[in-house]
Motif scaffolding. Sequence first.
Motif, PDB file in Angstrom:
ATOM      1  N   TYR A  93      74.142 -36.682   3.896  1.00  0.00           N
ATOM      2  CA  TYR A  93      75.307 -37.055   4.700  1.00  0.00           C
ATOM      3  C   TYR A  93      76.421 -37.439   3.728  1.00  0.00           C
ATOM      4  N   SER A  95      80.716 -38.626   3.201  1.00  0.00           N
ATOM      5  CA  SER A  95      81.948 -39.130   3.812  1.00  0.00           C
ATOM      6  C   SER A  95      82.914 -37.964   4.015  1.00  0.00           C
ATOM      7  N   PRO A  96      83.850 -38.081   4.951  1.00  0.00           N
ATOM      8  CA  PRO A  96      84.784 -36.963   5.196  1.00  0.00           C
ATOM      9  C   PRO A  96      85.537 -36.521   3.943  1.00  0.00           C
ATOM     10  N   GLU A  99      83.081 -34.620   1.788  1.00  0.00           N
ATOM     11  CA  GLU A  99      82.770 -33.347   2.434  1.00  0.00           C
ATOM     12  C   GLU A  99      83.876 -32.325   2.160  1.00  0.00           C
ATOM     13  N   ARG A 120      78.117 -36.298   8.717  1.00  0.00           N
ATOM     14  CA  ARG A 120      79.109 -37.176   8.102  1.00  0.00           C
ATOM     15  C   ARG A 120      78.651 -38.627   8.129  1.00  0.00           C
TER      16      ARG A 120
END
Length: 708
Positions: A93, A95-96, A99, A120
């Motif tokens: 996963y 973080s935006p 990503e 996310r």
Amino acid sequence: MLLVGAATGLSDRDHRAAWLREQGSPSVEYPEADAAASGPPRVVPLTPDTVLLDRYTDIFRDRVIERRTVAATPDSTVEIPGVGHAPEPGTYYASPALEELIRTTPADQLGDRYGTYAGRVADSALAGPDSLVIVEGATERELRDASAGSAALVSRFTGDPYGSSAANYQALIAMGAIAVLVPVLLLIVISTRWGEAVRAERMGVLRLIGASLGTMSAVAATEAAVTALTGSLIGVVLARALRPVVVSIPVGETRLFPSDLTVDPWLTLGLVVAITALAAVLAAQRVRRERSEASTARSAPAERRVTFRRAAPLVAGVLLLAVSTRMPRWSEAAGAVAFLVQITGFFLTVWGCVLVGPWLLRLVSGFYLRRAKRPASVVAGYRMLRRPRAVFGAVSGLVTAVFVVSVFSGIASSAESPDQPPEIAGVLPPGSVYVPLAEGVSDARAGEYARQAHARDGIDSAVVVHGTAPYGAPESGDELYVPSDHVGDLGLVDAPDTPFAAVDGTFLSQWNTTPMTPEPATDLRTESLVPFALVLGTDGSAAASDRARTFLATVDGAATPPASRSDLPLTWNTRLIATLSVLANLGMLVALVIAGLSLAVSTAASILERRRTFAMLRLTGAPMSLLRGIVIREAVVPLVTAVLVSAVLGYGVAVLVVSTVDDTRSVHWPDSSYLLTLGVGAALAVGSVLVACILLRQHRTVTLTRFE
């Protein structure tokens, strides 16, 4: 409103990201203190109410990625903030912001370090929209083998962002609030002075027609309240409109979320009511204390004599700050209340700067008046001697700003992190990236890794460094061995004639800056050597460094994350001091803006209060140059008197604050940003004088002069 929102927002973001500080409990136990003598450690089993966590920082370009690898049982009950249940092995996963970074960056520079994207990390677990955070899933065996016992067992992630530094953070937040509150209060007081000057004629007329003191106070309070309420409401609207602009400014490593600047409606209402009430009360008190005169011009009455007793709060504040630095050493109970003493001392010191100013000005003005020769100097010196409170009040905002700026600049100077390491002969080049190899990596396997890495773009060399034992083994020696034909690839010079060259074991250290000379490795049994580390030399470009780091991160058998000497400035542990630096920048900005407003308003109010005096001077034939000279001297002399004292005192307070927070750090000489800030302050002072000169021009007309 923006400042209140930012204060609460900074605290909220620290609490959101607090879970990243979780260190957990050891996943292995040693029966004895001496791990080497106790034999293999005992593995603490993973249970459904715990997760196995390995935490470290990853580097991409000049940014730090908070990387957490987690292993959990299928029936685990532990919730990971922003993720929920632990990711499946091989997935992650992000973080935006991370990503997006992975999506737009070539995979061999970043994305290949991680597995398959699974989702996310929620904003509720991130400090801000620019935070780079990744949570990876792994099996228990993979994580235990890769972490070499450094992974920890976590049953619950912490929500405390400050830990043992909580008291220091509370003190810093309070001092930041005081540093902003005092100039704001000064601005309100000075603004009421402006209102009094504007209302002087109307108050005089009301008194002549028989209005009582109560009626006059009520009129002044009502006018001030309406003005303050209007201004407060406009401020609330502007704060909301400017919120997108403010959140676009990075504070530390990331910006704030827009929601971080949201202020509770009840708090907003309370602030508006408090400011309105304060303005009304001050206006009413001024009318009662300074009864307006409707008669012809006459000199203002002399103020009560100012004495050294006005320095008492300043002396008490400095003493309390000094005592607070020693209290934690006395006892645990004393240390618990040290931050309260520090806050009190800081408040007294800030307010003491305002109170002691008139006394200093009185001393200087007496000296100045005895040596005055020009008419403007005599008039200005006489007024400063008779009314030091009024004259110093005009510049008190800027003097306070210089003190606050000096305090914050001194605090910020202690946050200096190491500079980017230079290229030094005999020291590992800063563009090289290395990774220690775990036990079990054979020569053939390490050599294959080196060949694969060397074939990548931007990687100029790949060297396997050997040791007498694997990395982390108790029996490893103090020396490392490098193939002599690769000595130059590691920044070493003068390769010996022997097959291997020996260097000290600290050569592969981020902290090493000592040049080393390779020594001949004589009487060395090469069959006893094992691969210790893999070092990749790059062409110095950011892409090549990231490509090398990504390759080493995927090596099967890496004992630790990849490292480089260039990582040190990025991973330097300055969390608390860095927060001080952020508060310093905010404090300096706010203090200067408020000081500029205060100086302009107070100077204009001073002109309005003495417009009859200036009119009489004009009637006697005084030129405008004389009036301008009076105004300029009344601004320059108090500033020169108090600014130097405030600057020295501010840096002294910064030393005390930093020593309380972290006695291993020290305050350095002011840098260019501090001098630039003082230059801005000087520009504000010049601007205020220009405002005064513009107002003075109004008295050049014969009609206005005769009217006064």
